[in-house]
Every structure is written in C-alpha cells, then in structure tokens.
Design a protein around this motif. Structure first.
Motif, PDB file in Angstrom:
ATOM      1  N   ASN A  90     -31.104   3.628  36.677  1.00 42.72           N
ATOM      2  CA  ASN A  90     -31.379   3.931  35.270  1.00 42.72           C
ATOM      3  C   ASN A  90     -30.160   4.596  34.628  1.00 42.72           C
ATOM      4  OD1 ASN A  90     -33.924   3.053  35.937  1.00 42.72           O
ATOM      5  ND2 ASN A  90     -34.948   4.996  35.502  1.00 42.72           N
ATOM      6  N   ALA A  91     -29.487   5.431  35.411  1.00 39.42           N
ATOM      7  CA  ALA A  91     -28.318   6.161  34.903  1.00 39.42           C
ATOM      8  C   ALA A  91     -27.226   5.207  34.427  1.00 39.42           C
ATOM      9  CB  ALA A  91     -27.781   7.101  35.976  1.00 39.42           C
ATOM     10  N   LEU A  92     -27.056   4.092  35.134  1.00 40.83           N
ATOM     11  CA  LEU A  92     -26.035   3.127  34.712  1.00 40.83           C
ATOM     12  C   LEU A  92     -26.390   2.525  33.352  1.00 40.83           C
ATOM     13  CD1 LEU A  92     -23.416   1.572  35.423  1.00 40.83           C
ATOM     14  CD2 LEU A  92     -24.911  -0.231  36.287  1.00 40.83           C
ATOM     15  N   VAL A  93     -27.648   2.192  33.158  1.00 36.69           N
ATOM     16  CA  VAL A  93     -28.085   1.643  31.871  1.00 36.69           C
ATOM     17  C   VAL A  93     -27.852   2.692  30.784  1.00 36.69           C
ATOM     18  CG1 VAL A  93     -30.012   0.681  30.552  1.00 36.69           C
ATOM     19  CG2 VAL A  93     -29.788   0.149  32.997  1.00 36.69           C
ATOM     20  N   LEU A  94     -28.232   3.915  31.064  1.00 34.49           N
ATOM     21  CA  LEU A  94     -28.061   4.990  30.085  1.00 34.49           C
ATOM     22  C   LEU A  94     -26.592   5.310  29.836  1.00 34.49           C
ATOM     23  CD1 LEU A  94     -31.026   7.250  31.175  1.00 34.49           C
ATOM     24  CD2 LEU A  94     -30.804   5.987  29.022  1.00 34.49           C
ATOM     25  N   TYR A  95     -25.758   5.120  30.831  1.00 39.25           N
ATOM     26  CA  TYR A  95     -24.318   5.330  30.656  1.00 39.25           C
ATOM     27  C   TYR A  95     -23.784   4.385  29.571  1.00 39.25           C
ATOM     28  CZ  TYR A  95     -19.323   4.930  31.495  1.00 39.25           C
ATOM     29  OH  TYR A  95     -17.960   4.875  31.334  1.00 39.25           O
ATOM     30  N   MET A 136     -16.331  -3.716  33.264  1.00 37.96           N
ATOM     31  CA  MET A 136     -17.133  -2.909  32.375  1.00 37.96           C
ATOM     32  C   MET A 136     -17.824  -3.778  31.320  1.00 37.96           C
ATOM     33  SD  MET A 136     -17.432   0.563  31.753  1.00 37.96           S
ATOM     34  CE  MET A 136     -16.963   1.767  30.581  1.00 37.96           C
ATOM     35  N   ALA A 137     -17.067  -4.664  30.679  1.00 44.27           N
ATOM     36  CA  ALA A 137     -17.654  -5.555  29.664  1.00 44.27           C
ATOM     37  C   ALA A 137     -18.645  -6.519  30.311  1.00 44.27           C
ATOM     38  CB  ALA A 137     -16.561  -6.318  28.936  1.00 44.27           C
ATOM     39  N   GLU A 138     -18.316  -6.977  31.518  1.00 41.21           N
ATOM     40  CA  GLU A 138     -19.227  -7.893  32.221  1.00 41.21           C
ATOM     41  C   GLU A 138     -20.549  -7.201  32.555  1.00 41.21           C
ATOM     42  OE1 GLU A 138     -17.513  -9.821  35.649  1.00 41.21           O
ATOM     43  OE2 GLU A 138     -15.658 -10.193  34.546  1.00 41.21           O
ATOM     44  N   ARG A 139     -20.473  -5.965  33.006  1.00 39.00           N
ATOM     45  CA  ARG A 139     -21.687  -5.212  33.343  1.00 39.00           C
ATOM     46  C   ARG A 139     -22.537  -5.000  32.095  1.00 39.00           C
ATOM     47  NH1 ARG A 139     -24.807  -4.625  37.435  1.00 39.00           N
ATOM     48  NH2 ARG A 139     -23.144  -3.949  38.778  1.00 39.00           N
ATOM     49  N   ARG A 140     -21.889  -4.650  30.999  1.00 37.63           N
ATOM     50  CA  ARG A 140     -22.614  -4.446  29.736  1.00 37.63           C
ATOM     51  C   ARG A 140     -23.332  -5.732  29.319  1.00 37.63           C
ATOM     52  NH1 ARG A 140     -22.801  -1.092  25.251  1.00 37.63           N
ATOM     53  NH2 ARG A 140     -22.977  -2.167  23.267  1.00 37.63           N
ATOM     54  N   GLU A 141     -22.651  -6.863  29.445  1.00 35.72           N
ATOM     55  CA  GLU A 141     -23.268  -8.145  29.089  1.00 35.72           C
ATOM     56  C   GLU A 141     -24.444  -8.466  30.017  1.00 35.72           C
ATOM     57  OE1 GLU A 141     -22.069 -12.795  28.310  1.00 35.72           O
ATOM     58  OE2 GLU A 141     -20.539 -11.245  28.124  1.00 35.72           O
ATOM     59  N   GLU A 142     -24.309  -8.180  31.303  1.00 38.24           N
ATOM     60  CA  GLU A 142     -25.429  -8.357  32.235  1.00 38.24           C
ATOM     61  C   GLU A 142     -26.626  -7.516  31.818  1.00 38.24           C
ATOM     62  OE1 GLU A 142     -23.370  -9.214  36.583  1.00 38.24           O
ATOM     63  OE2 GLU A 142     -23.712  -7.146  35.950  1.00 38.24           O
ATOM     64  N   LEU A 143     -26.364  -6.282  31.432  1.00 41.13           N
ATOM     65  CA  LEU A 143     -27.435  -5.389  30.990  1.00 41.13           C
ATOM     66  C   LEU A 143     -28.104  -5.920  29.721  1.00 41.13           C
ATOM     67  CD1 LEU A 143     -25.660  -1.972  31.649  1.00 41.13           C
ATOM     68  CD2 LEU A 143     -27.660  -2.862  32.876  1.00 41.13           C
ATOM     69  N   LEU A 144     -27.318  -6.443  28.817  1.00 41.97           N
ATOM     70  CA  LEU A 144     -27.875  -6.989  27.573  1.00 41.97           C
ATOM     71  C   LEU A 144     -28.732  -8.223  27.847  1.00 41.97           C
ATOM     72  CD1 LEU A 144     -24.814  -6.523  25.206  1.00 41.97           C
ATOM     73  CD2 LEU A 144     -26.992  -5.264  25.164  1.00 41.97           C
ATOM     74  N   ARG A 145     -28.253  -9.102  28.718  1.00 43.43           N
ATOM     75  CA  ARG A 145     -29.059 -10.291  29.073  1.00 43.43           C
ATOM     76  C   ARG A 145     -30.376  -9.871  29.722  1.00 43.43           C
ATOM     77  NH1 ARG A 145     -24.095 -12.767  30.685  1.00 43.43           N
ATOM     78  NH2 ARG A 145     -24.538 -12.203  32.833  1.00 43.43           N
ATOM     79  N   ALA A 146     -30.300  -8.901  30.620  1.00 54.57           N
ATOM     80  CA  ALA A 146     -31.512  -8.418  31.279  1.00 54.57           C
ATOM     81  C   ALA A 146     -32.458  -7.768  30.270  1.00 54.57           C
ATOM     82  CB  ALA A 146     -31.157  -7.427  32.383  1.00 54.57           C
ATOM     83  N   ALA A 147     -31.914  -7.037  29.326  1.00 53.06           N
ATOM     84  CA  ALA A 147     -32.748  -6.401  28.304  1.00 53.06           C
ATOM     85  C   ALA A 147     -33.447  -7.448  27.442  1.00 53.06           C
ATOM     86  CB  ALA A 147     -31.903  -5.471  27.434  1.00 53.06           C
ATOM     87  N   VAL A 148     -32.730  -8.475  27.034  1.00 51.45           N
ATOM     88  CA  VAL A 148     -33.344  -9.552  26.241  1.00 51.45           C
ATOM     89  C   VAL A 148     -34.481 -10.186  27.036  1.00 51.45           C
ATOM     90  CG1 VAL A 148     -32.952 -11.867  25.290  1.00 51.45           C
ATOM     91  CG2 VAL A 148     -31.318 -10.040  24.809  1.00 51.45           C
ATOM     92  N   GLU A 149     -34.226 -10.481  28.292  1.00 50.91           N
ATOM     93  CA  GLU A 149     -35.249 -11.080  29.161  1.00 50.91           C
ATOM     94  C   GLU A 149     -36.486 -10.181  29.266  1.00 50.91           C
ATOM     95  OE1 GLU A 149     -35.444 -11.170  33.899  1.00 50.91           O
ATOM     96  OE2 GLU A 149     -33.830 -12.434  33.092  1.00 50.91           O
ATOM     97  N   GLN A 150     -36.264  -8.905  29.450  1.00 52.38           N
ATOM     98  CA  GLN A 150     -37.380  -7.970  29.591  1.00 52.38           C
ATOM     99  C   GLN A 150     -38.138  -7.763  28.269  1.00 52.38           C
ATOM    100  OE1 GLN A 150     -38.678  -6.529  32.518  1.00 52.38           O
ATOM    101  NE2 GLN A 150     -37.429  -8.256  33.173  1.00 52.38           N
TER     102      GLN A 150
END
Length: 192
Positions: free
Chosen positions: A37-42, A1-15
């Motif tokens: 999209n639902a996973l990001v919103l989760y 869960m924490a790893e997925r959140r960090e992946e999402l944050l890195r991707a968001a910074v990149e975007q």
C-alpha cells in the motif's frame, strides 16, 4: 519510476471498473500488482489522487484513439462517422462502466469533476472541429457545429447509461440506428 506509475494507473482503472469508485481501496490496487500500500501512496498520496489520475490516464487513452480516428486522411464525414461509431456504446469503445462511475463520483469529488469535465470539453472540441471542416468543405450543412457536438455526445452518453446500467432497455442495433439517424439529421443528410 514512470513504468511503475503506469502499472499502478492501469491496475486502478481495472479495479474501478470491477469494484466501483467508492468501493475500490488502495489495498485492492496494490494487491493486483503484488506491491505494498505504501508504494501506491508514495506515487499518489491519497485514494482521491489515485482515482483522479486513473481517470486522467483512461481519458488520455480514449482521446488518443479519437485523435487517431479524426486525423485520418479522408472526408470529414467519414472521420466523424468513424469517431461516433467507435465512441457509441454499441462500438468498440471500452470502459463505459468506468465513465458512468466517474460521472457519479465527480458529483462529490472536485478533482475528478475537473478530469471528467476536461475530457468532455476535449471530445466536444474535437467533434466540433471535424464538423466545421465538413461544413467548410461543403460535405454537409450544419449551422451550429458546437451544438451538434453537444447533442451527439449527450445522446451517446445517455445511450451508454441505458445499455450499460439497464441492459435490455434498448438493443445495440436500435441504439446504433438512433445514433446514425441523429447524425444524419444534425448534418442535413438523407437517412440511409
């Protein structure tokens, strides 16, 4: 869960760096990782929360680097010069486009304003502390360490805008020279 959140944050910074705060969408971040999209919103519930969390994530990375530079076992002057040269838009600090985007978006987004304001406070506090250490150790004179930290970061931020947004306005070498001269003036040191 924490790893997925960090992946999402890195991707968001990149975007955000690639598209800008206003243009980036939840779908852009999801697409980079091949998730819904639902996973990001989760994890973040709104784009605003995702963007604020992405900036906080990037800020923590920058602050960790700053703490590492300022925590070295050497003189306060060497630590301060290393931090200023790293942070300067002519140094190795990355993400100036991200921070310029963040400052702009923070004018309209209270949560992002808090993140950028907190980062700014922490940078100034860290620089103020090392300047005060140098004064106490007799390495240089500075009657107002907090004022010096504010003026140095204002100069660095302004040069970052010039170099990032208006390429060609000032050369990297000239910007570095101005930063070195300002630091020497602020600390009462001879110009090198």
């Amino acid at each position: 869960m924490a790893e997925r959140r960090e992946e999402l944050l890195r991707a968001a910074v990149e975007q955000i760096e690639a598209r800008g705060v206003t243009a980036v969408r939840i779908a852009d971040v999801a697409s980079v990782l091949g998730v819904s999209n639902a996973l990001v919103l989760y994890h973040f519930s709104t784009k605003e929360k995702l963007v604020s969390a992405a900036f906080a994530y990037a800020a923590e990375d920058d602050l960790a680097r700053l703490r590492g530079l300022l925590g070295r076992r050497t003189t306060a002057l060497r630590r301060l010069r290393a931090a200023v040269r790293w942070y300067a838009p002519t140094g190795q600090a990355k993400g100036w486009r991200l921070w310029i985007e963040g400052w702009s978006a923070a004018l309209r987004e209270p949560a992002l304003r808090e993140v950028t304001r907190d980062l700014d406070r922490q940078w100034k506090a860290a620089l103020t502390e090392v300047i005060a250490e140098g004064v106490t150790a007799g390495e240089f004179e500075c009657p107002d360490p907090a004022g010096t930290a504010l003026r140095l970061t204002a100069l660095l931020d302004g040069l970052a805008v010039q170099l990032t947004s208006y390429g060609g306005t000032v050369s990297r070498a000239r910007a570095q020279q101005w930063v070195d001269e300002a630091l020497a003036r602020e600390l009462g040191l001879p110009q090198e």
